[in-house]
Design a protein around this motif. Structure first.
Motif, PDB file in Angstrom:
ATOM      1  N   ARG A  46       0.831  -1.215   0.000  1.00  0.00           N
ATOM      2  CA  ARG A  46       0.000   0.000   0.000  1.00  0.00           C
ATOM      3  C   ARG A  46       0.855   1.249   0.000  1.00  0.00           C
ATOM      4  O   ARG A  46       2.031   1.246   0.404  1.00  0.00           O
ATOM      5  CB  ARG A  46      -0.985  -0.009   1.151  1.00  0.00           C
ATOM      6  N   ALA A  69       0.271   5.109   1.573  1.00  0.00           N
ATOM      7  CA  ALA A  69      -0.672   5.689   2.536  1.00  0.00           C
ATOM      8  C   ALA A  69      -0.335   7.146   2.842  1.00  0.00           C
ATOM      9  O   ALA A  69       0.080   7.478   3.947  1.00  0.00           O
ATOM     10  CB  ALA A  69      -0.658   4.847   3.812  1.00  0.00           C
ATOM     11  N   PRO A  70      -0.481   8.031   1.867  1.00  0.00           N
ATOM     12  CA  PRO A  70      -0.092   9.419   2.097  1.00  0.00           C
ATOM     13  C   PRO A  70      -1.058  10.170   3.024  1.00  0.00           C
ATOM     14  O   PRO A  70      -2.258   9.884   3.024  1.00  0.00           O
ATOM     15  CB  PRO A  70      -0.147  10.032   0.690  1.00  0.00           C
ATOM     16  N   SER A  71      -0.523  11.097   3.785  1.00  0.00           N
ATOM     17  CA  SER A  71      -1.346  12.030   4.544  1.00  0.00           C
ATOM     18  C   SER A  71      -1.553  13.248   3.641  1.00  0.00           C
ATOM     19  O   SER A  71      -0.581  13.764   3.099  1.00  0.00           O
ATOM     20  CB  SER A  71      -0.625  12.473   5.821  1.00  0.00           C
ATOM     21  N   GLU A 113      -4.592   8.975   4.313  1.00  0.00           N
ATOM     22  CA  GLU A 113      -4.598   9.040   5.782  1.00  0.00           C
ATOM     23  C   GLU A 113      -5.048  10.428   6.243  1.00  0.00           C
ATOM     24  O   GLU A 113      -4.275  11.222   6.793  1.00  0.00           O
ATOM     25  CB  GLU A 113      -3.218   8.638   6.321  1.00  0.00           C
ATOM     26  N   TYR A 125      -2.046   8.510  14.578  1.00  0.00           N
ATOM     27  CA  TYR A 125      -1.569   7.775  13.410  1.00  0.00           C
ATOM     28  C   TYR A 125      -1.197   6.335  13.761  1.00  0.00           C
ATOM     29  O   TYR A 125      -1.540   5.396  13.038  1.00  0.00           O
ATOM     30  CB  TYR A 125      -0.368   8.532  12.815  1.00  0.00           C
ATOM     31  N   VAL A 166      -2.981   3.350  11.647  1.00  0.00           N
ATOM     32  CA  VAL A 166      -2.192   2.648  10.633  1.00  0.00           C
ATOM     33  C   VAL A 166      -2.180   1.135  10.902  1.00  0.00           C
ATOM     34  O   VAL A 166      -2.264   0.317   9.984  1.00  0.00           O
ATOM     35  CB  VAL A 166      -0.762   3.249  10.550  1.00  0.00           C
ATOM     36  N   ARG A 190       7.901   2.028   2.900  1.00  0.00           N
ATOM     37  CA  ARG A 190       7.678   3.447   3.168  1.00  0.00           C
ATOM     38  C   ARG A 190       9.003   4.119   3.498  1.00  0.00           C
ATOM     39  O   ARG A 190      10.044   3.464   3.558  1.00  0.00           O
ATOM     40  CB  ARG A 190       6.688   3.596   4.317  1.00  0.00           C
ATOM     41  N   LEU A 238       9.788   6.832   8.954  1.00  0.00           N
ATOM     42  CA  LEU A 238       8.780   6.122   9.743  1.00  0.00           C
ATOM     43  C   LEU A 238       9.337   4.892  10.435  1.00  0.00           C
ATOM     44  O   LEU A 238       8.637   4.188  11.162  1.00  0.00           O
ATOM     45  CB  LEU A 238       7.582   5.761   8.857  1.00  0.00           C
TER      46      LEU A 238
HETATM   47  N1  GLU Z   1       0.585   8.723   6.307  1.00  0.00           N
HETATM   48  C1  GLU Z   1       1.984   8.610   6.594  1.00  0.00           C
HETATM   49  C2  GLU Z   1       2.749   9.731   5.915  1.00  0.00           C
HETATM   50  O1  GLU Z   1       2.276  10.262   4.920  1.00  0.00           O
HETATM   51  C3  GLU Z   1       2.576   7.318   6.105  1.00  0.00           C
HETATM   52  C4  GLU Z   1       2.058   6.139   6.800  1.00  0.00           C
HETATM   53  C5  GLU Z   1       2.809   4.852   6.516  1.00  0.00           C
HETATM   54  O2  GLU Z   1       3.289   4.638   5.400  1.00  0.00           O
HETATM   55  O3  GLU Z   1       2.870   4.052   7.439  1.00  0.00           O
HETATM   56  O4  GLU Z   1       3.809  10.076   6.382  1.00  0.00           O
END
Ligand code: GLU
Length: 298
Positions: free
Chosen positions: A10, A12-14, A46, A186, A190, A204, A208
């Motif tokens: 996946r 998962a952008p904020s 996200e 978050y 997540v 990612r 993170l």
């Molecule tokens: N939403 C997070 C971000 O944009 C990433 C989350 C993830 O990949 O675990 O920094």
């Protein structure tokens, strides 16, 4: 090697701003890894932090990805629609005594954490000193909710960097799962969504990596599987800061097409593809990823 379950990855952008050169690297790496494993690739927005959201950013990210030829599988999931699931997970933690209300302000946490740990590196994250762990001081009201951590080391593996061990009581302390403003943290969202969507591989940015042990802790408390993790380098600006929407990184111009994709591919050490448009870029990029060390351990 036989794989117990089909690959699900996946991005998962904020939606704190449009897609930029930094977030494109994370998007590209996760997409290439999914396709090189003949897996599914999901897109999850996200958007659980409205105060930090930039107007129109979700639509801009989705549009830029589509123009660049990222084909996601299934429906796009928006975390803003998932409140009931986060609440259910929270209630489960609450019923088992894993979370507790905390009255401390950010300032109070900062002050006591500094007093307690003068020998910590200057930029280290503040460790919650456990002030409200056994009950809030009389007359104080709950602000955030924290999950308990203990001294048992959390062990997890990054596909590239290998084994990692973290003692959460030393690195962060009991951490927030429900924020003082009532929003879900978050870390909780997540974990709930990666499991609900059947994600087997999280690919990612390295920024993170520090969150992973907290996520593994929550997975264990909630009886959820731990996916495989791969963290890729993040793009830094001229000051050595992570390129981010907050620091005003320039948005990707999707009309630039292959040029932007090639910059991200080169950043991942895979060179540039001589392709006219995104359609011709993808097969070669996937083939290069499949032959690269990024595939090791995956
Ligand atoms: N939403 C997070 C971000 O944009 C990433 C989350 C993830 O990949 O675990 O920094």
């Amino acid at each position: 090697m036989s794989r117990p379950e089909p690959y699900v990855g996946r991005f998962a952008p904020s939606p704190t701003g449009p897609l930029h050169a930094g977030s494109l690297v994370a998007a590209l790496a996760s997409h290439l890894d999914a396709r090189a494993h003949r897996g599914r690739w999901l897109l999850r927005i996200e958007d659980l932090d409205p105060p930090r959201e930039a107007r129109g950013a979700s639509a801009a990210i989705i549009d830029a990805l589509a123009r660049l030829g990222f084909a996601h599988d299934g429906e796009i999931v928006f975390q803003s629609t998932r409140d009931a699931a986060y609440r259910a997970a929270f209630d489960r933690l609450l019923a088992a005594g894993h979370v507790y209300p905390c009255a401390c302000t950010r300032r109070e946490v900062a002050d006591s954490a500094l007093r307690g740990a003068l020998d910590r590196p200057r930029n280290a994250e503040l460790v919650y000193p456990g002030t409200c762990r056994h009950g809030m001081p009389a007359g104080r009201e709950a602000r955030a909710w924290r999950v308990r951590v203990d001294a048992a080391p959390i062990e997890w593996r990054d596909r590239r960097a290998g084994a990692s061990t973290e003692r959460l009581d030393e690195s962060v302390g009991d951490f927030v799962v429900r924020r003082a403003d009532g929003l879900w943290a978050y870390q909780l969202a997540v974990v709930v969504d990666d499991a609900w969507q059947g994600v087997t591989d999280v690919v990612r940015g390295e920024d993170l990596r520090d969150s992973t042990a907290r996520q593994v802790h929550l997975q264990r408390l909630l009886d959820l599987p731990t996916p495989r993790y791969l963290h890729v380098p993040v793009v830094l600006d001229a000051h050595g800061e992570k390129l981010s929407k907050q620091t005003g990184a320039a948005p990707i111009d999707p009309h630039e097409g292959v040029r932007a994709l090639n910059a991200a591919l080169a950043f991942l050490g895979l060179g540039e593809v001589g392709a006219e448009g995104p359609a011709a870029f993808w097969p070669e990029a996937i083939a290069r990823w499949a032959r690269s060390p990024w595939m090791d351990g995956g």
